[in-house]
Structures are given as C-alpha cells and as structure tokens.
Design a protein around this motif. Structure first.
Motif, PDB file in Angstrom:
ATOM      1  N   GLY A 150       0.783  -1.227   0.000  1.00 27.03           N
ATOM      2  CA  GLY A 150       0.000   0.000   0.000  1.00 27.03           C
ATOM      3  C   GLY A 150       0.813   1.275   0.000  1.00 27.03           C
ATOM      4  N   HIS A 151       1.968   1.269  -0.688  1.00 28.47           N
ATOM      5  CA  HIS A 151       2.818   2.458  -0.761  1.00 28.47           C
ATOM      6  C   HIS A 151       3.095   2.854  -2.206  1.00 28.47           C
ATOM      7  N   GLU A 158       3.995   6.581  -2.533  1.00 27.68           N
ATOM      8  CA  GLU A 158       5.379   6.891  -2.177  1.00 27.68           C
ATOM      9  C   GLU A 158       6.344   6.417  -3.253  1.00 27.68           C
ATOM     10  N   TYR A 169       4.083  14.396   7.668  1.00 28.70           N
ATOM     11  CA  TYR A 169       3.371  13.151   7.380  1.00 28.70           C
ATOM     12  C   TYR A 169       3.655  12.092   8.436  1.00 28.70           C
ATOM     13  N   VAL A 181      -3.938   6.699  -5.557  1.00 33.09           N
ATOM     14  CA  VAL A 181      -4.948   7.505  -4.864  1.00 33.09           C
ATOM     15  C   VAL A 181      -6.366   7.087  -5.229  1.00 33.09           C
ATOM     16  N   HIS A 206      -6.882   3.590  -3.406  1.00 31.81           N
ATOM     17  CA  HIS A 206      -7.411   4.385  -2.288  1.00 31.81           C
ATOM     18  C   HIS A 206      -6.422   4.547  -1.134  1.00 31.81           C
ATOM     19  N   GLU A 207      -5.167   4.845  -1.479  1.00 33.66           N
ATOM     20  CA  GLU A 207      -4.181   5.124  -0.447  1.00 33.66           C
ATOM     21  C   GLU A 207      -4.423   6.505   0.150  1.00 33.66           C
ATOM     22  N   ASP A 208      -4.032   6.677   1.409  1.00 34.64           N
ATOM     23  CA  ASP A 208      -4.215   7.964   2.087  1.00 34.64           C
ATOM     24  C   ASP A 208      -3.389   9.049   1.405  1.00 34.64           C
ATOM     25  N   MET A 209      -3.980  10.222   1.281  1.00 30.72           N
ATOM     26  CA  MET A 209      -3.287  11.358   0.679  1.00 30.72           C
ATOM     27  C   MET A 209      -3.605  12.598   1.502  1.00 30.72           C
ATOM     28  N   PRO A 210      -3.074  12.686   2.730  1.00 29.27           N
ATOM     29  CA  PRO A 210      -3.340  13.855   3.578  1.00 29.27           C
ATOM     30  C   PRO A 210      -2.692  15.109   3.013  1.00 29.27           C
ATOM     31  N   ARG A 219       1.125  15.300   2.570  1.00 32.30           N
ATOM     32  CA  ARG A 219       1.672  14.560   1.422  1.00 32.30           C
ATOM     33  C   ARG A 219       1.436  15.337   0.129  1.00 32.30           C
ATOM     34  N   TRP A 220       0.250  15.937  -0.037  1.00 29.45           N
ATOM     35  CA  TRP A 220       0.002  16.780  -1.211  1.00 29.45           C
ATOM     36  C   TRP A 220       1.000  17.935  -1.248  1.00 29.45           C
TER      37      TRP A 220
END
Length: 299
Positions: free
Chosen positions: A92-93, A96, A142, A255, A259-263, A266-267
């Motif tokens: 799930g990276h 990254e 992050y 994304v 559906h990985e996290d993109m807080p 990170r943006w």
C-alpha cells in the motif's frame, strides 16, 4: 519524431500501470515476484536474442570482462529497485513509489555533482533546495521518513550512472540479458527456498495467476524495448519530459484505484517536488540542451 513520441509514451505508460500488474499477482510475496521476474526476463531475452539474431553482439559484450562486471553491478542496483518497488506496491505504498520516480531526475543531478564532480547552474541549485524542503515536509508533517521513495530514486539514479559507464556499447536486449543473468542463480535459490517452505504461490493460485506470473518477463522487457526505440528517435529533452508520465499514472492508481491515504502534508510534499521539477525543466530548456544524465533504461 511522431513515432518516437508514440514509443516513449507507450513505454512510460506501461511502466505507469505496473502497480496494477503486481497487485493482481497477490497472494504472491515480493521476493517470489521479483525472483520470477528475473528468471523469466532471462528466458524472454534469450528468445528475443534468437529472433533478432542478437547473439553475436551479446557474445562480444560478454568477452569484455570490464563491461560484463559493470553490468553485474547494474544488476544488483536493479534488484534493489525492483525489490523495493514490488514491496511498496504490495504493502500500500504506491503513492510513495511514485514520489521516488518524480524525485529521480533531481537525484540524478545530485549524483552528477558528488560523483561526476559536475557544477550546477543556479536553477539546478534552486530545484535541489526545494526538493530538500519537500523531503523535510514529508518526513515531519506526514510522520514518517519517505525511505521507499528515496531508495527507489537513488537506486535507479545509481543504475543510470553505472549504465553510463558502458555508454552505447551495450544494446537494450543484451544489457538486460546480462544484468538478469547475473541475478538468475540468486533468484533460483530464492524460488527453491520459498517452494521448500511450502509458500510458493505460482501454480497453486489458479490458472489466471499462473499466466500473469509467466508474463512477468514480457512485462519487463517490452517497455524497455519501446523506450529504446523512442530514445533513438527523440531528442533527450523530449524523453526527459515523457518520463513523468509513469509516476503520474502511479499516483493516480495509488490515490483513486487503490485508495491510499493522501493527507494535506503529502500533497504539499508532492507539490514542492513538482515545483522543483518545473524549475529543473526550465533550466534544461534555457540551457539549450537536453538532460545530460537521463537514464537510458528503466526497471
């Protein structure tokens, strides 16, 4: 030039969709996938050498001990790159991992400074400074250091640097054949150990999974051949721009598909990296030449 652009877009487009391919290979582990990728790449390359009558060129390269050893070093770097990339995809990276390939051109510039003793132009210094801030933002806000991105960027950057040592003496098929041939004994041992522990999934997870795994050699070699065809027809400046297609696609897949996290942090980090790349691209064109250290091959 139109055909060259089409080849380049096809190559980077296929590389951009690699995360989907590796996710579909679940429940295989990263070591099993990478090991099969190495072994099957050797097999596919040997077939290609036979079809294209490339054996004389390969034999000439193998007789050059220095070149063969350099390609062995390149093989080790590509093993690191492949291993970390597959691990990132399966855990799930993917986002990254995309950051790593966005960062790669900047890392290539850094390697030029510290390894090749090249001097940077002012805009290149600005780009590196912005990138350093981006890494700091990602690490602090992050909550974790982007080690996957940096390992991918540096391993691929060093891979390009090593490949630079053999220059135009090695064609794409021969190069990949020798690199993976160096790694094939290690990969075979890995597969034997996995099978001995009863953890081998290939052949035990259904026909679709088996067919996908057996296509790993083709999936590895075809984009490389398309890239080589594009590189022969396009200026390096165009190749340098098309390389961003792959991480853009990886980011979209990470994304919106996985559906990985993109807080926000990170943006923000990605935004700073994109600004740095824009600065680097402006410098590339204002300097009146393409990127001198563009990598000639990709994992």
């Amino acid at each position: 030039m139109g055909a060259g652009l089409a080849y380049a877009i096809a190559a980077y487009g296929l590389w951009g969709f690699l995360p989907v391919f590796f996710v579909l290979l679940s429940p295989s582990s990263a070591p099993e996938i990478v090991a099969w990728r190495i072994v099957l790449s050797v097999v596919f390359c040997l077939v290609l050498l036979t079809v294209t009558r490339g054996w004389p060129a390969l034999i000439t390269i193998v007789r050059d001990t220095r070149t063969t050893l350099i390609l062995g070093g390149a093989g080790v770097l590509i093993l690191v790159n492949w291993g970390v990339y597959v691990f990132a995809t399966l855990t799930g990276h993917v986002v990254e991992a995309a950051l790593g390939y966005f960062t790669n051109p900047i890392v290539t510039v850094l390697l030029g400074v510290f390894v090749l003793r090249e001097k940077l132009r002012p805009l290149q210094w600005v780009s590196i400074g912005i990138s350093a801030v981006a890494v700091l933002v990602l690490a602090v806000n992050y909550g974790q250091f982007p080690w996957i991105a940096l390992i991918l960027a540096f391993s691929f950057g060093l891979y390009g640097l090593v490949k630079k040592q053999v220059g135009g003496r090695v064609d794409a098929i021969s190069g990949l054949t020798i690199e993976t041939a160096w790694l094939a004994p290690f990969a075979s041992v890995v597969l034997i150990v996995i099978a001995a522990n009863g953890a081998l999934t290939t052949g035990n997870s259904g026909i679709p999974h088996l067919l996908l795994m057996m296509s790993a050699g083709v999936i590895t070699a075809v984009p490389l051949l398309l890239f080589a065809a594009g590189a022969r027809r396009l200026p390096l400046s165009y190749m340098g721009l098309t390389q961003y297609l792959a991480p853009v696609l990886q980011l979209i897949i990470g994304v919106f598909v996985l559906h990985e996290d993109m807080p926000f942090a990170r943006w923000l980090g990605f935004g700073l990296v994109w600004v740095a790349l824009i600065v680097l691209t402006i410098d590339m064109f204002t300097a009146g030449r393409g990127p001198r250290r563009a990598s000639l091959e990709r994992p």
